[in-house]
Design a protein around this motif. Structure first.
Motif, PDB file in Angstrom:
ATOM      1  N   LEU A  32     -13.744   8.556 -21.596  1.00 53.80           N
ATOM      2  CA  LEU A  32     -13.133   7.429 -22.443  1.00 53.80           C
ATOM      3  C   LEU A  32     -11.634   7.578 -22.159  1.00 53.80           C
ATOM      4  O   LEU A  32     -10.845   6.668 -22.364  1.00 53.80           O
ATOM      5  N   ALA A  33     -11.323   9.056 -21.943  1.00 46.57           N
ATOM      6  CA  ALA A  33      -9.730   9.018 -21.942  1.00 46.57           C
ATOM      7  C   ALA A  33      -9.360   9.118 -20.385  1.00 46.57           C
ATOM      8  O   ALA A  33      -8.218   9.650 -20.032  1.00 46.57           O
ATOM      9  N   PHE A  75      -8.566   0.976 -21.092  1.00 46.78           N
ATOM     10  CA  PHE A  75      -9.422   0.195 -22.308  1.00 46.78           C
ATOM     11  C   PHE A  75     -10.142   1.518 -22.980  1.00 46.78           C
ATOM     12  O   PHE A  75     -10.569   1.275 -24.220  1.00 46.78           O
ATOM     13  N   GLY A  76     -10.381   2.653 -22.373  1.00 49.91           N
ATOM     14  CA  GLY A  76     -11.025   3.519 -22.971  1.00 49.91           C
ATOM     15  C   GLY A  76     -10.025   4.061 -24.345  1.00 49.91           C
ATOM     16  O   GLY A  76     -10.919   4.319 -25.343  1.00 49.91           O
ATOM     17  N   LYS A  77      -8.854   4.045 -24.287  1.00 46.94           N
ATOM     18  CA  LYS A  77      -8.063   4.423 -25.465  1.00 46.94           C
ATOM     19  C   LYS A  77      -8.556   3.402 -26.765  1.00 46.94           C
ATOM     20  O   LYS A  77      -8.585   3.755 -27.706  1.00 46.94           O
ATOM     21  N   GLU A  78      -8.688   2.327 -26.293  1.00 41.35           N
ATOM     22  CA  GLU A  78      -8.954   0.968 -27.339  1.00 41.35           C
ATOM     23  C   GLU A  78     -10.284   1.451 -27.926  1.00 41.35           C
ATOM     24  O   GLU A  78     -10.815   1.240 -29.132  1.00 41.35           O
ATOM     25  N   PHE A  96     -10.093  16.493 -23.597  1.00 39.97           N
ATOM     26  CA  PHE A  96     -10.191  15.310 -24.243  1.00 39.97           C
ATOM     27  C   PHE A  96      -9.705  15.391 -25.630  1.00 39.97           C
ATOM     28  O   PHE A  96      -8.793  14.515 -26.250  1.00 39.97           O
ATOM     29  N   LEU A  97      -9.999  16.288 -26.464  1.00 35.62           N
ATOM     30  CA  LEU A  97      -9.576  16.464 -27.881  1.00 35.62           C
ATOM     31  C   LEU A  97      -8.278  16.598 -28.089  1.00 35.62           C
ATOM     32  O   LEU A  97      -7.522  16.553 -28.720  1.00 35.62           O
ATOM     33  N   SER A  98      -7.687  17.581 -26.811  1.00 32.12           N
ATOM     34  CA  SER A  98      -6.405  17.965 -26.902  1.00 32.12           C
ATOM     35  C   SER A  98      -5.291  16.590 -26.630  1.00 32.12           C
ATOM     36  O   SER A  98      -4.299  16.587 -27.097  1.00 32.12           O
ATOM     37  N   MET A  99      -5.919  15.757 -25.751  1.00 31.95           N
ATOM     38  CA  MET A  99      -5.267  14.573 -25.514  1.00 31.95           C
ATOM     39  C   MET A  99      -5.255  13.529 -26.603  1.00 31.95           C
ATOM     40  O   MET A  99      -4.623  12.584 -26.605  1.00 31.95           O
ATOM     41  N   ASN A 100      -6.248  13.842 -27.591  1.00 31.38           N
ATOM     42  CA  ASN A 100      -6.361  12.917 -28.698  1.00 31.38           C
ATOM     43  C   ASN A 100      -6.193  13.554 -30.156  1.00 31.38           C
ATOM     44  O   ASN A 100      -7.345  13.754 -30.835  1.00 31.38           O
TER      45      ASN A 100
END
Ligand SMILES: Nc1ncnc2c1ncn2[C@@H]1O[C@H](COP(=O)(O)OP(=O)(O)O)[C@@H](O)[C@H]1O
Ligand SMILES: [Mg+2]
Length: 302
Positions: free
Chosen positions: A154-155, A162-165, A195-199
């Motif tokens: 998703l990232a 759109f993965g962010k959305e 992924f978690l570090s980016m979000n």
């Protein structure tokens, strides 16, 4: 099996507590165990001791919270969203399906169904499409578990993707329907961490992080023996030996991300069953023992 358990659902707590009090004459320790439902669900799962303990903790937590509620003691606000970190074939999907059943039996989930999705099921093609798609998926999952495999995909495309959305929509839905479904994000350990570090902020929404280790060769052999037994077959000792040396070779040659763990074992077993069938038909005469036995010839290694 399903209907038997669901039939008991209404009286679950009473049944379990009563069993402990009154049924001391029962012989089987599993039957007497307060964790019978968890133990039954996981009886065909080899290894994963830590994970089984974690599931028992969750199970106990739900039941005891409910007892506390009855006598007006403070209870936790329980959220059951989880992160599953592990390589392919380590049992993530299998465990998630079992949790859907357990949480249904506990009355935490009203339907107990299981929806497995990936990036393509959440991310749309134009502005607004993704939010709609993701919301639709969550709505379908209400009352059950939504399992998103390879969630880090998703990232993939960064800020403009759109993965962010999809992620933002999921977070919003987790708030709106916080106790109506369980969201499980799964994937390779390193990618999940990235992924978690980016979000930032995402991790704290997932109180449970489950680690799925690679299996040892001995565990994989045990899984193979269990799989064949379940299907009314047996492995000859030469077949076990051949399977074992193949698994050792594959484990050495493939990176840990590409070694398919229990999935490789399942594929080998299923292939062996097909090869045995061909071998037997060619032979024309065969005993019951022949019908059951998978020999080294049936273990096909590339
Ligand atoms: N601990 C285990 N004991 C028995 N079978 C297992 C175990 N872990 C995985 N399997 C089997 O291996 C196969 C792959 O597991 P799966 O849950 O699809 O892995 P993942 O989702 O991590 O890729 C399934 O057929 C599953 O039943
Ligand atoms: Mg899977």
């Amino acid at each position: 099996m399903e209907s038997q358990i669901s039939f008991q659902k209404q009286n679950q707590i009473n049944i379990i507590l009563n069993d402990q009090k009154n049924d001391s004459k029962k012989t089987s320790s599993i039957e007497n165990s307060p964790f019978r439902i968890v133990e039954d669900a996981f009886q065909d799962i080899i290894g994963m001791d830590k994970l089984k303990e974690n599931v028992k903790e969750m199970y106990a937590n739900v039941l005891i919270n409910r007892e506390r509620e009855k006598v007006a003691l403070k209870t936790d606000q329980q959220v059951w969203h989880m992160l599953f970190k592990g390589n392919p074939g380590t049992g993530k999907t299998t465990v998630a399906r079992k949790l859907a059943q357990i949480f249904y039996d506990l009355n935490v989930l009203s339907k107990g169904h299981f929806i497995e999705a990936d990036r393509a099921d959440l991310v749309g093609e134009y502005i607004g499409h993704t939010a709609k798609k993701t919301r639709g998926l969550v709505e379908k999952a209400l009352g059950g578990i939504l399992f998103i495999d390879e969630a880090y995909a998703l990232a993939r495309g960064g800020e403009k993707d759109f993965g962010k959305e999809a992620i933002d929509t999921l977070v919003k839905q987790m708030e709106d329907y916080h106790d109506q479904f369980i969201l499980i994000l799964a994937g390779y350990p390193d990618e999940m961490d990235y992924f978690l570090s980016m979000n930032p902020g995402l991790q704290s929404r997932f109180p449970f992080i489950m680690h799925f280790d690679n299996y040892t060769i001995d565990q994989l052999i045990e899984i193979a023996m269990h799989m064949v037994k379940e299907r009314d077959y047996q492995l000859s000792s030469e077949a076990i030996w051949k399977l074992k040396s193949y698994l050792i070779k594959m484990q050495q040659h493939k990176s840990s991300q590409h070694f398919a763990n229990a999935r490789l074992v399942r594929n080998m077993v299923e292939k062996a069953i097909r090869y045995q069938a061909v071998r037997l038909l060619q032979k024309q005469r065969y005993s019951t023992n022949d019908l059951m036995l998978l020999t080294a010839k049936d273990i096909v290694v590339e």
